[in-house]
Design a protein around this motif. Structure first.
Motif, mmCIF file in Angstrom:
data_model
loop_
_atom_site.group_PDB
_atom_site.id
_atom_site.type_symbol
_atom_site.label_atom_id
_atom_site.label_comp_id
_atom_site.label_asym_id
_atom_site.label_seq_id
_atom_site.Cartn_x
_atom_site.Cartn_y
_atom_site.Cartn_z
ATOM 1 N N ILE A 158 0.758 -1.221 -0.009
ATOM 2 C CA ILE A 158 0.141 0.034 0.144
ATOM 3 C C ILE A 158 0.846 1.356 -0.037
ATOM 4 C CG2 ILE A 158 -1.819 1.347 1.209
ATOM 5 C CD1 ILE A 158 -2.719 -1.161 2.450
ATOM 6 N N PRO A 159 0.821 2.087 -0.964
ATOM 7 C CA PRO A 159 1.567 3.386 -1.021
ATOM 8 C C PRO A 159 1.535 4.114 0.327
ATOM 9 C CG PRO A 159 0.243 3.136 -2.823
ATOM 10 C CD PRO A 159 -0.372 2.225 -1.872
ATOM 11 N N PRO A 160 2.282 4.462 0.791
ATOM 12 C CA PRO A 160 2.371 5.323 2.377
ATOM 13 C C PRO A 160 1.339 6.742 2.249
ATOM 14 C CG PRO A 160 4.572 5.948 1.111
ATOM 15 C CD PRO A 160 3.770 5.021 0.463
ATOM 16 N N TYR A 161 1.151 7.090 1.010
ATOM 17 C CA TYR A 161 0.195 8.414 1.084
ATOM 18 C C TYR A 161 -1.123 8.130 1.499
ATOM 19 C CZ TYR A 161 -0.478 7.123 -3.686
ATOM 20 O OH TYR A 161 -0.728 6.268 -4.794
ATOM 21 N N VAL A 162 -1.577 6.621 1.153
ATOM 22 C CA VAL A 162 -3.167 6.313 1.315
ATOM 23 C C VAL A 162 -3.416 6.484 2.776
ATOM 24 C CG1 VAL A 162 -4.522 4.377 1.223
ATOM 25 C CG2 VAL A 162 -2.724 4.710 -0.559
ATOM 26 N N MET A 163 -2.636 6.313 3.827
ATOM 27 C CA MET A 163 -2.773 6.488 5.036
ATOM 28 C C MET A 163 -3.399 7.800 5.387
ATOM 29 S SD MET A 163 -2.396 3.308 5.965
ATOM 30 C CE MET A 163 -2.552 3.559 7.429
ATOM 31 N N LYS A 164 -2.832 8.559 4.552
ATOM 32 C CA LYS A 164 -3.364 10.295 4.620
ATOM 33 C C LYS A 164 -4.753 10.651 4.241
ATOM 34 C CE LYS A 164 1.491 11.873 5.507
ATOM 35 N NZ LYS A 164 2.318 12.959 5.041
ATOM 36 N N CYS A 165 -5.145 9.732 3.223
ATOM 37 C CA CYS A 165 -6.048 9.926 2.358
ATOM 38 C C CYS A 165 -7.552 9.481 2.823
ATOM 39 C CB CYS A 165 -5.911 9.376 0.843
ATOM 40 S SG CYS A 165 -4.444 10.027 0.270
ATOM 41 N N PRO A 166 -8.406 10.146 3.271
ATOM 42 C CA PRO A 166 -10.048 9.601 3.703
ATOM 43 C C PRO A 166 -10.524 8.852 2.481
ATOM 44 C CG PRO A 166 -9.777 12.068 3.675
ATOM 45 C CD PRO A 166 -8.368 11.751 3.542
ATOM 46 N N SER A 167 -10.886 7.930 2.770
ATOM 47 C CA SER A 167 -12.024 7.233 1.865
ATOM 48 C C SER A 167 -13.145 7.502 1.518
ATOM 49 C CB SER A 167 -11.880 5.639 2.153
ATOM 50 O OG SER A 167 -12.428 4.944 1.198
ATOM 51 N N ASN A 168 -13.564 7.773 0.308
ATOM 52 C CA ASN A 168 -14.993 8.065 -0.188
ATOM 53 C C ASN A 168 -15.477 9.637 0.378
ATOM 54 O OD1 ASN A 168 -15.320 5.765 -1.556
ATOM 55 N ND2 ASN A 168 -16.232 4.856 0.574
ATOM 56 N N GLY A 169 -14.210 10.418 0.364
ATOM 57 C CA GLY A 169 -14.504 11.706 0.764
ATOM 58 C C GLY A 169 -14.653 12.846 -0.348
ATOM 59 N N LEU A 170 -14.896 14.200 -0.068
ATOM 60 C CA LEU A 170 -14.785 14.689 -1.163
ATOM 61 C C LEU A 170 -13.315 15.150 -1.749
ATOM 62 C CD1 LEU A 170 -17.116 17.756 0.161
ATOM 63 C CD2 LEU A 170 -17.790 16.049 -1.549
ATOM 64 N N CYS A 171 -13.337 15.056 -3.218
ATOM 65 C CA CYS A 171 -12.072 14.996 -3.743
ATOM 66 C C CYS A 171 -11.104 16.472 -3.423
ATOM 67 C CB CYS A 171 -12.232 14.996 -5.148
ATOM 68 S SG CYS A 171 -12.689 13.097 -5.741
ATOM 69 N N SER A 172 -12.202 17.639 -3.410
ATOM 70 C CA SER A 172 -11.432 18.695 -3.259
ATOM 71 C C SER A 172 -10.871 19.114 -1.720
ATOM 72 C CB SER A 172 -12.625 19.862 -3.316
ATOM 73 O OG SER A 172 -13.686 19.563 -2.639
ATOM 74 N N ARG A 173 -11.407 18.263 -0.914
ATOM 75 C CA ARG A 173 -10.872 18.131 0.518
ATOM 76 C C ARG A 173 -9.766 17.070 0.747
ATOM 77 N NH1 ARG A 173 -16.330 19.377 4.438
ATOM 78 N NH2 ARG A 173 -16.902 21.148 3.065
ATOM 79 N N LEU A 174 -9.400 16.469 -0.368
ATOM 80 C CA LEU A 174 -8.005 15.392 0.059
ATOM 81 C C LEU A 174 -6.740 16.269 0.354
ATOM 82 C CD1 LEU A 174 -8.664 12.615 -2.911
ATOM 83 C CD2 LEU A 174 -8.968 12.490 -0.387
ATOM 84 N N PRO A 175 -6.015 15.708 1.145
ATOM 85 C CA PRO A 175 -4.573 16.152 1.391
ATOM 86 C C PRO A 175 -3.780 16.453 0.236
ATOM 87 C CG PRO A 175 -5.246 14.678 3.090
ATOM 88 C CD PRO A 175 -6.169 14.575 2.040
ATOM 89 N N ALA A 176 -2.772 17.289 0.291
ATOM 90 C CA ALA A 176 -2.083 17.623 -0.992
ATOM 91 C C ALA A 176 -1.027 16.427 -1.410
ATOM 92 C CB ALA A 176 -1.265 18.857 -0.480
#
Length: 252
Positions: A66-84
């Motif tokens: 699993i890529p390390p950045y996935v842990m910072k990305c909320p699942s099924n959230g708004l795309c515009s509010r995803l972390p950089a």
């Protein structure tokens, strides 16, 4: 009767010879009194078919990394509010500083997000303010601290810090950057405690001992606070914050 008697010793001698020859014949293997057959019994014939060998063929290794950045990305959230760290944007550095700007962005692999209508999407438009990461307010990034500089000095010292932008903040350029910051750390010394000691026990150097300045404390102790003059001066210097801890830290 005497003349008719036949001597028996030759007959006995003949019997001994015959008995000896018969025993010799038996011992030499010429005869056997065993009831077992002289030939070995026929053994069961095994099937000479070739032995089957089964070789375990390893299955193709499934990718479970699993890529390390996935842990910072909320699942099924708004795309515009995803972390950089979860998106890739086509930025334009020719925008006007401080003005609103829009960029075309796509989510990274293994990241799922939705639009305002809760439909899955991979591409979206991001609204942000045109500014570089090092131009952000201090509340939008975190910097490393240092305890090797003096926070109480004139002029006030600075140190080289490494700063990282917070995950939910979007900006242009590198998200990690160096910056010169003022020394702002504390060793746990309280200003109120130092001032109270200076007023009550300043003649014995208690305030200087508390701040870690033991040389000045010994001087005040053996001079009775400089006959009171040194004590009054320290009360003023500690009151305005000019005299601080010996390690150069700030009061709490």
């Amino acid at each position: 009767m005497a003349a008719a008697a036949v001597p028996l010793w030759p007959l006995c001698r003949l019997c001994r010879v015959v008995l000896f020859l018969s025993q010799f014949y038996i011992l030499s293997g010429g005869g056997s009194f065993s009831e077992e057959p002289s030939q070995p019994l026929p053994q069961a014939i095994k099937d000479p078919s070739p032995t089957r060998t089964f070789t375990a063929v390893p299955r193709a290794a499934e990718s479970t990394d699993i890529p390390p950045y996935v842990m910072k990305c909320p699942s099924n959230g708004l795309c515009s509010r995803l972390p950089a760290d979860c998106i890739d944007c086509k930025t334009n550095f020719s925008c006007v500083y401080g003005k609103p700007v829009t960029f075309d962005c796509t989510v990274k692999p293994s990241v799922t997000c939705v639009d305002p209508d809760f439909k899955s999407q991979k591409s979206f438009i991001l609204n942000m303010t045109c500014r570089f990461c090092w131009q952000l307010p201090e509340a939008d990034y975190e910097c490393s601290s240092s305890s090797n500089c003096r926070a109480v000095s004139c002029p006030r010292q600075r140190y080289a810090a490494n700063c990282t932008v917070r995950d939910h903040i979007h900006c242009l350029g590198n998200r990690t950057f160096p910056k010169m910051l003022y020394c702002n750390w504390t060793g746990g010394y309280k200003w109120s405690t130092a001032l109270a000691l200076s007023i009550t026990l300043g003649g014995f150097g208690a305030d200087r001992f508390y701040l870690g300045q033991w040389r000045e404390g010994l001087g005040k102790l053996f001079s009775f606070g400089g006959l009171g003059i040194w004590t009054l001066i320290d009360v003023l210097l500690i009151g305005v914050g000019y005299v601080g801890p010996a390690d150069g830290s700030l009061y709490i």
